[in-house]
Each structure stands twice: as structure tokens, then as C-alpha cells.
Write a protein that holds these residues in place. Sequence first.
Motif, PDB file in Angstrom:
ATOM      1  N   LEU A  66      16.393   6.091  -5.969  1.00 59.89           N
ATOM      2  CA  LEU A  66      16.360   4.772  -6.523  1.00 59.89           C
ATOM      3  C   LEU A  66      16.540   5.790  -7.583  1.00 59.89           C
ATOM      4  N   LEU A  67      16.036   6.570  -8.294  1.00 54.90           N
ATOM      5  CA  LEU A  67      17.434   7.237  -9.418  1.00 54.90           C
ATOM      6  C   LEU A  67      18.929   6.888  -9.514  1.00 54.90           C
ATOM      7  N   SER A  68      19.104   7.263  -8.338  1.00 51.37           N
ATOM      8  CA  SER A  68      20.635   7.351  -7.245  1.00 51.37           C
ATOM      9  C   SER A  68      20.801   5.624  -7.296  1.00 51.37           C
ATOM     10  N   ILE A  69      20.222   5.090  -7.105  1.00 53.92           N
ATOM     11  CA  ILE A  69      20.415   4.083  -6.832  1.00 53.92           C
ATOM     12  C   ILE A  69      21.071   3.279  -8.208  1.00 53.92           C
ATOM     13  N   THR A  70      19.858   3.369  -9.605  1.00 57.36           N
ATOM     14  CA  THR A  70      20.046   2.673 -11.001  1.00 57.36           C
ATOM     15  C   THR A  70      21.070   3.360 -11.294  1.00 57.36           C
ATOM     16  N   LYS A  71      21.748   4.529 -10.874  1.00 55.61           N
ATOM     17  CA  LYS A  71      22.747   4.845 -11.145  1.00 55.61           C
ATOM     18  C   LYS A  71      23.929   3.932 -11.230  1.00 55.61           C
ATOM     19  N   ARG A  72      23.874   4.097  -9.796  1.00 57.98           N
ATOM     20  CA  ARG A  72      24.962   3.784  -9.569  1.00 57.98           C
ATOM     21  C   ARG A  72      25.219   1.796  -9.903  1.00 57.98           C
ATOM     22  N   VAL A  73      24.463   1.167 -10.412  1.00 50.67           N
ATOM     23  CA  VAL A  73      24.105   0.163 -10.645  1.00 50.67           C
ATOM     24  C   VAL A  73      24.608  -0.122 -11.733  1.00 50.67           C
ATOM     25  N   VAL A  74      24.132   0.769 -13.445  1.00 50.82           N
ATOM     26  CA  VAL A  74      24.146   0.818 -14.547  1.00 50.82           C
ATOM     27  C   VAL A  74      25.503   1.185 -14.744  1.00 50.82           C
ATOM     28  N   GLU A  75      26.057   1.361 -14.223  1.00 53.24           N
ATOM     29  CA  GLU A  75      28.111   1.417 -13.840  1.00 53.24           C
ATOM     30  C   GLU A  75      28.550   0.248 -14.114  1.00 53.24           C
ATOM     31  N   LYS A  76      27.546  -0.898 -13.778  1.00 54.80           N
ATOM     32  CA  LYS A  76      28.191  -2.623 -13.459  1.00 54.80           C
ATOM     33  C   LYS A  76      27.526  -3.311 -14.257  1.00 54.80           C
ATOM     34  N   SER A  77      26.248  -2.757 -14.456  1.00 56.20           N
ATOM     35  CA  SER A  77      25.233  -3.431 -15.539  1.00 56.20           C
ATOM     36  C   SER A  77      24.942  -2.901 -16.346  1.00 56.20           C
ATOM     37  N   LYS A  78      25.556  -3.752 -17.731  1.00 60.38           N
ATOM     38  CA  LYS A  78      24.427  -3.060 -19.034  1.00 60.38           C
ATOM     39  C   LYS A  78      23.059  -2.701 -19.460  1.00 60.38           C
ATOM     40  N   GLU A  79      22.527  -3.700 -17.994  1.00 58.52           N
ATOM     41  CA  GLU A  79      20.489  -3.033 -18.259  1.00 58.52           C
ATOM     42  C   GLU A  79      20.125  -3.140 -17.000  1.00 58.52           C
ATOM     43  N   ILE A  80      19.064  -2.287 -16.792  1.00 57.06           N
ATOM     44  CA  ILE A  80      18.065  -2.675 -14.999  1.00 57.06           C
ATOM     45  C   ILE A  80      17.110  -3.172 -15.864  1.00 57.06           C
ATOM     46  N   PHE A  81      16.289  -4.294 -15.359  1.00 57.14           N
ATOM     47  CA  PHE A  81      14.501  -3.734 -15.200  1.00 57.14           C
ATOM     48  C   PHE A  81      14.187  -3.164 -13.987  1.00 57.14           C
ATOM     49  N   LYS A 126       1.139  -0.960  -0.064  1.00 57.68           N
ATOM     50  CA  LYS A 126      -0.060  -0.369  -0.518  1.00 57.68           C
ATOM     51  C   LYS A 126       0.450   1.347  -0.220  1.00 57.68           C
ATOM     52  N   TYR A 127       2.323   0.876   0.054  1.00 54.68           N
ATOM     53  CA  TYR A 127       3.227   2.482   0.022  1.00 54.68           C
ATOM     54  C   TYR A 127       3.319   3.135  -0.982  1.00 54.68           C
ATOM     55  N   ARG A 128       2.755   4.178  -1.106  1.00 57.86           N
ATOM     56  CA  ARG A 128       2.954   5.046  -2.411  1.00 57.86           C
ATOM     57  C   ARG A 128       5.026   5.998  -2.797  1.00 57.86           C
ATOM     58  N   TYR A 129       5.573   5.888  -2.930  1.00 51.25           N
ATOM     59  CA  TYR A 129       6.475   6.240  -3.925  1.00 51.25           C
ATOM     60  C   TYR A 129       6.678   8.192  -3.863  1.00 51.25           C
ATOM     61  N   THR A 130       7.507   8.685  -2.932  1.00 49.58           N
ATOM     62  CA  THR A 130       6.977   9.907  -2.573  1.00 49.58           C
ATOM     63  C   THR A 130       8.514  10.317  -3.661  1.00 49.58           C
ATOM     64  N   ASN A 131       8.221  11.943  -4.415  1.00 51.31           N
ATOM     65  CA  ASN A 131       9.818  11.908  -5.160  1.00 51.31           C
ATOM     66  C   ASN A 131      10.998  11.718  -4.876  1.00 51.31           C
ATOM     67  N   GLN A 132      11.011  11.899  -3.705  1.00 50.78           N
ATOM     68  CA  GLN A 132      12.559  11.602  -2.761  1.00 50.78           C
ATOM     69  C   GLN A 132      12.822  10.327  -3.082  1.00 50.78           C
ATOM     70  N   ASP A 133      12.114   9.300  -2.615  1.00 55.66           N
ATOM     71  CA  ASP A 133      11.822   7.790  -2.805  1.00 55.66           C
ATOM     72  C   ASP A 133      12.181   8.251  -4.686  1.00 55.66           C
ATOM     73  N   LEU A 134      12.020   8.156  -5.510  1.00 52.78           N
ATOM     74  CA  LEU A 134      12.011   8.209  -6.758  1.00 52.78           C
ATOM     75  C   LEU A 134      13.537   8.988  -7.474  1.00 52.78           C
ATOM     76  N   ALA A 135      13.375   9.960  -6.544  1.00 47.41           N
ATOM     77  CA  ALA A 135      14.819  10.596  -6.671  1.00 47.41           C
ATOM     78  C   ALA A 135      16.136   9.716  -6.099  1.00 47.41           C
TER      79      ALA A 135
END
Length: 251
Positions: free
Chosen positions: A212-227, A201-210
Motif C-alpha cells: 500500500l505504501l508503494s502504491i501511495t508513493k506512486r499516486v502522490v507523485e500525481k496528486s497533492k494529497e491522498i486520503f 474481516k481481513y487484517r492487512y499484513t505487514n507486506q500488504d501495508l508495504a
Amino acid sequence: MVFVGCCGFCISREKYFSIFDVVEIQETFYNPPDPEKLKKIASEAPPSFVFAMKAWQAITHPLDSPTWKKAKTIPDKSLSDRYGFLRPTKEVFDAWEKVVEGAKALNAKVIVIQTPPSFGYNEENFRNAIEFFSSTATHNFLIGWEPRGTWMQHKDKITEIVSRFKNLIHVVDPFKTLPAVDKNTAYFRLHGIGSGEVNYKYRYTNQDLANLLSITKRVVEKSKEIFVLFNNVYMAQNAQEFKNLVKQFLL
């Protein structure tokens, strides 16, 4: 490359295909995959669209699991010790063959195997996982394993299993942990933020999504694709909001 979508069609398929890059089919968890239906769904999608598919619970969940209450097809209860927990039984491997048939019809890139919290870390479950993944090695698709329960306290054992198999990836909720092993593909399933493993039932906030984007940026440096697959009540809104962030900052 980052693919954003939802765990299930939370809006009409036509609209979904016009907005998102990927979907994780959920109905294949509750009942054996229907190849004809999956083939039809695949035919409706744009050529570049990516499918993932959740594996039938006969592979992962014992017959006394509450998830079976939603099933239309339930195996013979007298064989209850033959199903679930990645057991090296004929019944589990027969169930896997049905999953493979469905995945081929769908042209799925990833099959998600979500083991229940009751399938926690112990020596027997460790051996079952090794034997199961050894027997399901394939070049047709990736297998994404989402271990839950006490596996989180034994990440070294997850590392040991995932490292053994080229086509096996560690599926995670990035707000709780990151993949135990860096591979070319990373797979995030977002179940909401809270004290437990899931908070649908949780709704992700703008800060949560920001974040998540930061985490994604770090992981995409090691992985070619992220789902990135949202699995909460507000998945359609949150996924679209995150997709817009990705377009803005990761192009």
C-alpha cells in the motif's frame, strides 16, 4: 501529503483525534445528517483535522436495499421509485440538500457517495450520474464517487463522468484499482483483500501495508494529497500501522 484514518470512530473520539489525521463519518449514510451533532464533533477535533462524510443512502440506495434495515428514518415506501440510484428526482435532490447542510456543519472536505453494486453501468445509470453530478457541483467540498458493480468493467465511462466535473474524484480501493482520473486529491477506501468487493474481516499484513505504501508513493507523485481510509474490522490497528509507515518513509 498523506492523511490516514478510518471509516468511522472505532475508538473514543478523544483518542482518535490524538492519533489520526482524518475520519470518514459513517452514521450520515444510514440516516439524514444531524447538523448539531456534526457541529459538536467538529468542535472537538484539532484545527488541522480533516473530516469526510458519507452521503445519506436516500441518494444512492433504493428503499428495498438491505442497508435500510439499520435506518431510523425511512422514507415513505410508496415513493420507492423516487429514491436511490442518483435518480434526478425531487426526493433525491432534497436528500442531497440535507447532506450538504450536514457537510457544512462538519466542515467536511469530502462527501463520499458510494453507489451499490446494483447501480451497475448501463445507459440510464450513466445519464443519472451525469445529471446528478451536474446538479451538485460546488466549491464547498469535493465529492468522492465510489462506483461498484459492473462499472469496474467500464472504467472509460467512469473516466468520462469524473473528467467532466472539477470537484468530483474517483474513490477506489487501491488493491483493486487506481483512480480513473488523476486529480489533486486521491481517496482510498480499504475494504479488505479477497475475491469479492469487500472482506471486512481481513487484517492487512505487514507486506500488504508495504504494498500500500508503494502504491501511495506512486499516486502522490500525481496528486497533492491522498486520503487513506481503512474500512475493516481491524481498521484502528491497520490504520495506525500504516500511519507509522508513512511517517517513516514519506516525510
